[in-house]
Every structure is written in structure tokens, then in C-alpha cells.
Motif scaffolding. Structure first.
Motif, short mmCIF file in Angstrom:
data_model
loop_
_atom_site.label_atom_id
_atom_site.label_comp_id
_atom_site.label_asym_id
_atom_site.label_seq_id
_atom_site.Cartn_x
_atom_site.Cartn_y
_atom_site.Cartn_z
N GLN A 1 77.17 41.02 20.48
CA GLN A 1 75.99 41.57 19.79
C GLN A 1 76.11 41.46 18.28
N ALA A 2 77.29 41.76 17.74
CA ALA A 2 77.47 41.72 16.28
C ALA A 2 77.31 40.30 15.76
N THR A 3 77.89 39.34 16.44
CA THR A 3 77.79 37.95 16.01
C THR A 3 76.39 37.40 16.24
N ALA A 4 75.70 37.89 17.27
CA ALA A 4 74.35 37.41 17.58
C ALA A 4 73.40 37.67 16.42
N ARG A 5 73.64 38.74 15.68
CA ARG A 5 72.78 39.06 14.52
C ARG A 5 72.91 38.02 13.42
N LEU A 6 74.01 37.28 13.42
CA LEU A 6 74.26 36.28 12.38
C LEU A 6 73.74 34.88 12.75
N VAL B 1 69.61 32.52 20.28
CA VAL B 1 70.15 33.70 20.96
C VAL B 1 71.36 33.27 21.78
N ARG C 1 65.37 30.80 21.42
CA ARG C 1 64.61 31.96 21.94
C ARG C 1 63.32 31.44 22.55
#
Length: 109
Positions: free
Chosen positions: A15-20, A26, A108
């Protein structure tokens, strides 16, 4: 040849890396599924490889059953053991090939 251990393959995106990730990208859920299947199979494949070792050891370690039928049965058991070990290796190779061919991210929808 046994494929490399799971820690050498990039893990699924958290989740943390997905924001980057770039806009529109996605984490690929298929990559995560394959990664976990590969990790789980790799961790338990030795148990599968050795599944027929105990009966073979018993057959070869005692004189309880001798003769042509025993030899024939032992040869079939040894052949089945070899085929099982080859199948275990193939499972890992196939999972690894599918994993490295799958992108970690997708667009996405």
C-alpha cells in the motif's frame, strides 16, 4: 535446475509503495497471487520431493521382503520417486516463469 528463492524476486507492491506509482497504475493482483503461490510452493517443495523417501528407505533397509516381486515393486517406487521429484521441480519452474512474465503493475481500469 531449481529456480531462485522467492526473496530474489521483487515482492508485490504494498500500500505504501502503491501511493508512489505513476497516475493510472495500480498493483497487479495477479502478480501478488503468483508471488504468494511461488513463495508457498518453494517453502514446501522439499516435503513433496521427499514424500516417497520413507517407503523406499524401509524397502531397502530390511530383508522383510525379498525376491523378484520386491525388486519390481522397488524399481517402480524408485521410478515414481524420480518422477515426483521432476514434477516438483517443474511446478517451481512453471510458477517462476509465470511470475517473472507478469507485470507488477497494471493500468487502472
Amino acid at each position: 535446475m531449481t529456480p531462485p528463492p522467492p526473496p530474489t524476486v521483487p515482492p508485490p507492491i504494498d500500500q505504501a509503495t502503491a501511493r508512489l506509482l505513476p497516475p493510472g497504475e495500480v498493483p497487479n493482483p495477479e502478480y501478488a497471487r503468483l508471488y504468494h503461490a511461488y513463495r508457498d510452493a518453494y517453502g514446501s517443495i522439499d516435503q513433496l520431493r521427499r514424500a516417497l523417501d520413507p517407503p523406499l528407505k524401509t524397502l531397502n533397509g530390511t530383508d522383510a521382503w525379498l525376491g523378484p516381486e520386491a525388486r519390481s515393486w522397488g524399481e517402480r517406487l524408485e521410478e515414481n520417486r524420480r518422477m515426483l521429484q521432476q514434477a516438483a521441480e517443474q511446478i517451481l519452474r512453471d510458477l517462476h516463469a509465470a511470475l517473472i512474465a507478469t507485470p507488477r503493475t497494471i493500468q487502472r481500469v
